[in-house]
Design an enzyme around this catalytic site. Sequence first.
Site, PDB file in Angstrom:
ATOM      1  N   ASP A  80      34.115 -38.510  45.701  1.00  0.00           N
ATOM      2  CA  ASP A  80      35.662 -38.576  45.712  1.00  0.00           C
ATOM      3  C   ASP A  80      35.064 -38.900  43.949  1.00  0.00           C
ATOM      4  O   ASP A  80      34.591 -39.282  43.062  1.00  0.00           O
ATOM      5  CB  ASP A  80      36.147 -40.343  45.419  1.00  0.00           C
ATOM      6  N   ASP A  91      44.055 -35.118  40.846  1.00  0.00           N
ATOM      7  CA  ASP A  91      44.577 -35.457  39.395  1.00  0.00           C
ATOM      8  C   ASP A  91      45.297 -36.671  39.599  1.00  0.00           C
ATOM      9  O   ASP A  91      45.083 -37.702  38.537  1.00  0.00           O
ATOM     10  CB  ASP A  91      46.485 -34.529  39.356  1.00  0.00           C
TER      11      ASP A  91
HETATM   12  N1  AR6 Z   1      37.649 -35.480  44.343  1.00  0.00           N
HETATM   13  C1  AR6 Z   1      36.886 -34.521  44.241  1.00  0.00           C
HETATM   14  N2  AR6 Z   1      37.787 -33.304  44.648  1.00  0.00           N
HETATM   15  C2  AR6 Z   1      39.226 -33.795  45.291  1.00  0.00           C
HETATM   16  C3  AR6 Z   1      39.659 -34.822  45.727  1.00  0.00           C
HETATM   17  C4  AR6 Z   1      38.412 -35.928  45.010  1.00  0.00           C
HETATM   18  N3  AR6 Z   1      39.614 -37.420  44.536  1.00  0.00           N
HETATM   19  N4  AR6 Z   1      41.078 -35.051  45.818  1.00  0.00           N
HETATM   20  C5  AR6 Z   1      41.137 -33.807  45.970  1.00  0.00           C
HETATM   21  N5  AR6 Z   1      39.963 -32.843  45.714  1.00  0.00           N
HETATM   22  P1  AR6 Z   1      43.899 -30.040  44.062  1.00  0.00           P
HETATM   23  P2  AR6 Z   1      44.213 -28.099  42.326  1.00  0.00           P
HETATM   24  C6  AR6 Z   1      39.586 -31.317  46.007  1.00  0.00           C
HETATM   25  O1  AR6 Z   1      44.703 -29.885  44.573  1.00  0.00           O
HETATM   26  O2  AR6 Z   1      44.020 -26.640  43.590  1.00  0.00           O
HETATM   27  C7  AR6 Z   1      47.946 -31.340  41.474  1.00  0.00           C
HETATM   28  O3  AR6 Z   1      48.721 -31.880  41.469  1.00  0.00           O
HETATM   29  C8  AR6 Z   1      40.820 -30.788  47.045  1.00  0.00           C
HETATM   30  O4  AR6 Z   1      40.114 -30.923  48.354  1.00  0.00           O
HETATM   31  O5  AR6 Z   1      43.386 -31.832  43.012  1.00  0.00           O
HETATM   32  O6  AR6 Z   1      43.555 -27.200  41.112  1.00  0.00           O
HETATM   33  C9  AR6 Z   1      47.689 -30.471  39.435  1.00  0.00           C
HETATM   34  O7  AR6 Z   1      48.757 -31.636  39.171  1.00  0.00           O
HETATM   35  C10 AR6 Z   1      40.645 -29.169  46.516  1.00  0.00           C
HETATM   36  O8  AR6 Z   1      39.222 -28.768  47.138  1.00  0.00           O
HETATM   37  O9  AR6 Z   1      43.872 -28.892  42.234  1.00  0.00           O
HETATM   38  C11 AR6 Z   1      48.511 -29.284  39.016  1.00  0.00           C
HETATM   39  O10 AR6 Z   1      49.359 -29.093  39.852  1.00  0.00           O
HETATM   40  C12 AR6 Z   1      40.339 -29.349  45.247  1.00  0.00           C
HETATM   41  O11 AR6 Z   1      39.669 -30.794  45.060  1.00  0.00           O
HETATM   42  C13 AR6 Z   1      47.614 -28.719  41.065  1.00  0.00           C
HETATM   43  O12 AR6 Z   1      47.722 -29.785  42.098  1.00  0.00           O
HETATM   44  C14 AR6 Z   1      41.448 -29.721  43.879  1.00  0.00           C
HETATM   45  O13 AR6 Z   1      42.164 -29.801  44.232  1.00  0.00           O
HETATM   46  C15 AR6 Z   1      46.065 -28.498  40.624  1.00  0.00           C
HETATM   47  O14 AR6 Z   1      45.881 -27.819  41.664  1.00  0.00           O
END
Ligand code: AR6
Length: 181
Positions: free
Chosen positions: A13, A37
Amino acid sequence: MCFMDRFSIVIGDIAQSDAECIVNAANCSLLGGSGVDGAIHHAAGPELLAECRTLGGCETGQAKITRGYNLKAKYVIHTPGPVWQGGGAGEAALLASCYRSCLRLAEQYNVASIDFPSISTGVFGYPLPQAASVALHAIMSFLNEHDHPQYVRMVCHSQNAADIYRYTWNALFADDKSSCL
Ligand code: AR6
Protein backbone atom coordinates in the site's frame (compact mmCIF):
# COMPACT_ATOMS: atom_id res chain seq x y z
CA MET A 1 26.48 0.69 -8.32
CA CYS A 2 24.76 -0.36 -11.52
CA PHE A 3 21.74 1.90 -12.16
CA MET A 4 19.61 -1.22 -12.50
CA ASP A 5 20.21 -2.07 -8.83
CA ARG A 6 18.58 1.23 -7.86
CA PHE A 7 15.15 -0.04 -8.96
CA SER A 8 12.84 -2.66 -7.46
CA ILE A 9 9.25 -3.90 -7.69
CA VAL A 10 7.35 -4.54 -4.44
CA ILE A 11 3.78 -5.34 -3.38
CA GLY A 12 2.06 -3.05 -0.87
CA ASP A 13 0.00 0.00 0.00
CA ILE A 14 1.84 3.10 -1.18
CA ALA A 15 0.17 5.22 1.51
CA GLN A 16 2.16 3.22 4.11
CA SER A 17 5.46 3.57 2.25
CA ASP A 18 8.67 4.42 4.11
CA ALA A 19 10.22 6.13 1.07
CA GLU A 20 11.18 9.81 1.35
CA CYS A 21 8.71 10.65 -1.42
CA ILE A 22 5.63 8.91 -2.82
CA VAL A 23 3.79 9.57 -6.06
CA ASN A 24 0.03 10.09 -6.15
CA ALA A 25 -1.96 8.90 -9.19
CA ALA A 26 -4.09 12.05 -9.15
CA ASN A 27 -6.52 13.81 -11.48
CA CYS A 28 -6.16 17.30 -12.94
CA SER A 29 -8.07 18.95 -10.09
CA LEU A 30 -5.56 17.63 -7.50
CA LEU A 31 -8.50 17.65 -5.09
CA GLY A 32 -8.61 13.93 -4.31
CA GLY A 33 -10.44 10.84 -5.51
CA SER A 34 -10.48 7.08 -5.01
CA GLY A 35 -7.77 4.41 -5.37
CA VAL A 36 -4.22 5.58 -4.62
CA ASP A 37 -5.41 9.19 -4.33
CA GLY A 38 -7.99 8.30 -1.68
CA ALA A 39 -5.55 6.14 0.30
CA ILE A 40 -2.87 8.86 0.30
CA HIS A 41 -5.23 11.67 1.33
CA HIS A 42 -6.77 9.46 4.02
CA ALA A 43 -3.37 8.64 5.51
CA ALA A 44 -1.92 12.15 5.11
CA GLY A 45 -4.85 13.98 6.73
CA PRO A 46 -6.75 17.14 5.73
CA GLU A 47 -3.68 19.38 5.55
CA LEU A 48 -2.68 17.63 2.33
CA LEU A 49 -5.94 18.63 0.66
CA ALA A 50 -5.53 22.17 1.99
CA GLU A 51 -2.11 22.45 0.33
CA CYS A 52 -3.43 20.85 -2.88
CA ARG A 53 -6.13 23.52 -3.05
CA THR A 54 -3.40 26.17 -3.38
CA LEU A 55 -1.80 24.52 -6.43
CA GLY A 56 -4.34 25.42 -9.13
CA GLY A 57 -4.61 21.89 -10.52
CA CYS A 58 -2.16 20.14 -12.83
CA GLU A 59 -2.10 19.14 -16.48
CA THR A 60 -2.06 15.50 -17.54
CA GLY A 61 1.54 14.29 -17.76
CA GLN A 62 2.87 17.05 -15.47
CA ALA A 63 3.54 16.89 -11.71
CA LYS A 64 3.37 19.05 -8.57
CA ILE A 65 4.94 18.45 -5.17
CA THR A 66 3.55 18.91 -1.64
CA ARG A 67 4.58 17.97 1.86
CA GLY A 68 3.52 14.57 3.23
CA TYR A 69 1.90 15.67 6.53
CA ASN A 70 0.88 12.54 8.50
CA LEU A 71 2.50 10.18 5.99
CA LYS A 72 5.90 8.64 6.66
CA ALA A 73 6.94 10.20 3.34
CA LYS A 74 8.30 13.75 3.53
CA TYR A 75 6.92 14.64 0.08
CA VAL A 76 4.05 13.65 -2.20
CA ILE A 77 4.37 14.23 -5.93
CA HIS A 78 0.95 14.42 -7.57
CA THR A 79 0.64 13.52 -11.24
CA PRO A 80 -2.51 13.10 -13.33
CA GLY A 81 -2.04 10.19 -15.73
CA PRO A 82 -3.89 9.88 -19.04
CA VAL A 83 -7.32 8.27 -19.27
CA TRP A 84 -7.05 5.20 -21.55
CA GLN A 85 -8.92 5.84 -24.81
CA GLY A 86 -7.69 2.87 -26.82
CA GLY A 87 -4.07 3.91 -27.24
CA GLY A 88 -4.37 6.31 -30.17
CA ALA A 89 -4.73 9.53 -28.21
CA GLY A 90 -1.13 10.00 -27.11
CA GLU A 91 -1.61 8.02 -23.91
CA ALA A 92 1.86 6.43 -23.95
CA ALA A 93 3.68 9.76 -24.34
CA LEU A 94 1.59 11.31 -21.57
CA LEU A 95 2.17 8.37 -19.24
CA ALA A 96 5.94 8.48 -19.87
CA SER A 97 5.82 12.21 -19.20
CA CYS A 98 4.18 11.55 -15.78
CA TYR A 99 7.10 9.35 -14.70
CA ARG A 100 9.74 11.74 -16.04
CA SER A 101 8.08 14.81 -14.49
CA CYS A 102 7.94 13.10 -11.08
CA LEU A 103 11.56 11.96 -11.30
CA ARG A 104 12.73 15.45 -12.33
CA LEU A 105 10.92 17.01 -9.36
CA ALA A 106 12.36 14.38 -7.01
CA GLU A 107 15.83 15.17 -8.35
CA GLN A 108 15.29 18.92 -7.80
CA TYR A 109 14.23 18.28 -4.19
CA ASN A 110 17.24 16.03 -3.62
CA VAL A 111 15.02 13.08 -2.78
CA ALA A 112 16.92 9.87 -1.98
CA SER A 113 14.06 7.41 -2.49
CA ILE A 114 10.76 7.56 -4.36
CA ASP A 115 7.88 5.08 -4.64
CA PHE A 116 5.53 5.01 -7.65
CA PRO A 117 2.10 3.42 -7.97
CA SER A 118 1.12 2.01 -11.34
CA ILE A 119 -0.22 5.30 -12.72
CA SER A 120 -3.43 5.22 -14.84
CA THR A 121 -4.01 1.46 -14.47
CA GLY A 122 -7.02 1.68 -12.09
CA VAL A 123 -9.87 4.15 -12.58
CA PHE A 124 -8.19 5.53 -15.74
CA GLY A 125 -8.25 2.09 -17.42
CA TYR A 126 -4.74 1.87 -18.94
CA PRO A 127 -4.02 -1.86 -19.62
CA LEU A 128 -1.37 -3.07 -17.18
CA PRO A 129 1.07 -4.73 -19.62
CA GLN A 130 1.23 -1.63 -21.84
CA ALA A 131 1.46 0.70 -18.85
CA ALA A 132 4.25 -1.41 -17.33
CA SER A 133 6.31 -1.17 -20.49
CA VAL A 134 5.95 2.62 -20.66
CA ALA A 135 6.63 3.07 -16.94
CA LEU A 136 9.70 0.84 -16.90
CA HIS A 137 11.25 2.41 -20.01
CA ALA A 138 10.79 5.90 -18.53
CA ILE A 139 12.12 4.99 -15.07
CA MET A 140 15.11 2.95 -16.22
CA SER A 141 16.27 5.49 -18.78
CA PHE A 142 16.04 8.27 -16.15
CA LEU A 143 18.06 6.21 -13.66
CA ASN A 144 20.66 5.51 -16.33
CA GLU A 145 21.13 9.24 -16.94
CA HIS A 146 20.73 10.69 -13.39
CA ASP A 147 22.26 9.90 -9.99
CA HIS A 148 19.20 11.21 -8.09
CA PRO A 149 16.81 9.97 -6.91
CA GLN A 150 19.05 7.15 -5.76
CA TYR A 151 16.32 4.53 -5.26
CA VAL A 152 13.04 4.02 -7.12
CA ARG A 153 10.40 1.41 -6.30
CA MET A 154 7.26 0.42 -8.17
CA VAL A 155 4.65 -0.37 -5.50
CA CYS A 156 2.09 -2.79 -6.93
CA HIS A 157 -1.21 -3.33 -5.17
CA SER A 158 -1.61 -6.99 -6.14
CA GLN A 159 0.44 -10.08 -6.88
CA ASN A 160 -0.94 -10.00 -10.44
CA ALA A 161 0.29 -6.44 -11.04
CA ALA A 162 3.71 -7.27 -9.57
CA ASP A 163 3.95 -10.36 -11.80
CA ILE A 164 3.22 -8.24 -14.88
CA TYR A 165 5.79 -5.60 -13.89
CA ARG A 166 8.45 -8.26 -13.13
CA TYR A 167 7.76 -10.16 -16.35
CA THR A 168 7.94 -6.92 -18.36
CA TRP A 169 11.14 -5.78 -16.60
CA ASN A 170 12.80 -9.11 -17.38
CA ALA A 171 11.69 -9.00 -21.01
CA LEU A 172 13.06 -5.48 -21.47
CA PHE A 173 16.19 -5.33 -19.31
CA ALA A 174 17.39 -8.70 -17.98
CA ASP A 175 19.77 -9.21 -20.92
CA ASP A 176 21.47 -5.86 -20.25
CA LYS A 177 21.95 -6.52 -16.55
CA SER A 178 24.99 -8.79 -16.90
CA SER A 179 26.93 -6.01 -18.65
CA CYS A 180 25.82 -3.26 -16.24
CA LEU A 181 28.52 -1.92 -13.91
N1 AR6 B 1 -1.18 1.40 -3.12
C1 AR6 B 1 -0.62 1.03 -4.29
N2 AR6 B 1 -1.34 0.84 -5.42
C2 AR6 B 1 -2.67 1.03 -5.35
C3 AR6 B 1 -3.34 1.43 -4.16
C4 AR6 B 1 -2.52 1.61 -3.01
N3 AR6 B 1 -3.05 1.98 -1.84
N4 AR6 B 1 -4.67 1.54 -4.44
C5 AR6 B 1 -4.84 1.22 -5.73
N5 AR6 B 1 -3.64 0.90 -6.30
P1 AR6 B 1 -5.89 4.38 -9.41
P2 AR6 B 1 -5.49 5.92 -11.91
C6 AR6 B 1 -3.34 0.55 -7.70
O1 AR6 B 1 -7.32 4.13 -9.75
O2 AR6 B 1 -5.86 4.75 -12.74
C7 AR6 B 1 -8.57 8.57 -8.60
O3 AR6 B 1 -9.91 8.76 -8.32
C8 AR6 B 1 -4.51 0.13 -8.57
O4 AR6 B 1 -4.74 -1.27 -8.43
O5 AR6 B 1 -5.54 4.76 -8.01
O6 AR6 B 1 -4.30 6.72 -12.29
C9 AR6 B 1 -7.84 9.87 -8.93
O7 AR6 B 1 -8.36 10.97 -8.21
C10 AR6 B 1 -4.01 0.51 -9.95
O8 AR6 B 1 -3.21 -0.55 -10.49
O9 AR6 B 1 -5.24 5.55 -10.34
C11 AR6 B 1 -8.11 10.00 -10.40
O10 AR6 B 1 -9.37 10.57 -10.65
C12 AR6 B 1 -3.10 1.71 -9.72
O11 AR6 B 1 -2.84 1.73 -8.31
C13 AR6 B 1 -8.09 8.58 -10.90
O12 AR6 B 1 -8.48 7.78 -9.78
C14 AR6 B 1 -3.70 3.04 -10.13
O13 AR6 B 1 -5.08 3.07 -9.82
C15 AR6 B 1 -6.70 8.15 -11.32
O14 AR6 B 1 -6.77 6.85 -11.87
